[in-house]
Design an enzyme around this catalytic site. Structure first.
Site: not given
Length: 303
Positions: A119, A230
């Site tokens: 991310c 994630h």
């Protein structure tokens, strides 16, 4: 932690970002060159680190020695460096530079080290982070330049589960069988692919039909990669492929054993649910909510 300091001793770290940070003891790294040793995985401890549970499954693997890195000297002996998610990507990128991590990462990459960005960490691995609307820090921030992508911050935050397949049949330059990946996206910004960029994976977002989108990026030599997913390491198939590929790329022995994390986590959640059920009067709770039928159903499930 492995370098015998706690997070409170780091001068630029904000205490509000410490809540929930993994406080379990970490395996000390040694200079052992035995090919059967543990894989040394370092997660850079950004001041605004997010989604720190992304690495619980790796921590549970007996073939992994995972520790959080507080300064560039703690990178010594690392086999894999992970740049995790961040709640303040540009601020953490600036912290990375101010702390001296950038030249250490450049040297690590130049010497063939394995690097993963998740991310915000993925965004940092690109060429630039543009923030025309001032969502985090107005203007353009030069990123680390290790992947041929750039990120443009936007008003809307993407929050969605996603699943897909790895974009290429390799990890860290090592061939692997087709591998499913999954997790969830929670980020500002969209990432543009520049010349020569190859996607890490091709994913479909939940509730967005069958449209397949590229996710992340992989360097030409395959030793550096990034993704928006994630929870990526929670999937047993991907995590096991990741560990086998990393060991092979570093000419280490194949891991002797691998953890069935998905089943382990399910059992832990079942135990937690049972503990709550045993401590609560569920019939009274449902009655307070004026849901007597649900109360009856809950009672039957617990009987």
């Amino acid at each position: 932690y492995g370098d015998h300091r706690d997070l409170h001793s780091f001068p630029t770290r904000r205490s509000s970002d410490l809540v929930g940070f993994d406080q379990r003891p970490e395996v000390l790294w040694t200079s052992d060159a035995d090919p059967s040793r543990r894989l040394r995985v370092g997660v850079i401890a950004f001041p605004s680190i997010s989604n720190f549970t992304d690495f619980d499954a790796l921590h549970a693997e007996p073939s992994v020695a995972l520790k959080h890195l507080l300064d560039p000297t703690s990178m010594a002996l690392a086999d894999v460096i992970i740049l995790p998610g961040s709640k303040e990507t540009v601020d953490d990128l600036r912290w990375l530079r101010a702390s001296g991590f950038e030249p250490a990462l450049m040297e690590f990459a130049h010497n063939g080290g394995l690097i993963v960005g998740i991310c915000g960490g993925f965004q940092m691995l690109g060429q630039q982070i543009l923030d025309p609307h001032g969502m985090e820090s107005a203007g353009t921030e030069q990123a680390l330049g290790l992947l041929p992508v750039r990120t443009i911050m936007a008003h809307d935050k993407i929050t969605v589960p996603a699943r897909g397949m790895l974009g290429i049949g390799a990890l860290f330059g090592q061939p692997i069988d087709p591998c499913e990946v999954g997790g969830y996206e929670i980020h500002l910004g969209t990432t543009e692919y520049l010349d020569g960029a190859a996607a890490f994976a091709f994913i479909a977002r939940q509730n967005e039909g069958m449209q397949t989108l590229p996710d992340g990026c992989v360097s030409i030599d395959g030793r550096i990669c990034g993704t928006y997913l994630h929870g990526l390491f929670d999937g047993d198939a991907f995590r096991h492929a990741f560990l086998r590929a990393a060991h092979a790329a570093l000419q280490m022995d194949v891991p002797a054993s691998l953890v069935a994390w998905s089943e382990m986590r399910r059992q832990q959640l079942d135990m937690l649910a049972d503990a709550f059920a045993g401590a609560l009067d569920l019939e009274a709770v449902f009655a307070m909510l004026d849901l007597p039928r649900c109360a009856d159903q809950a009672a039957r499930r617990l009987s």
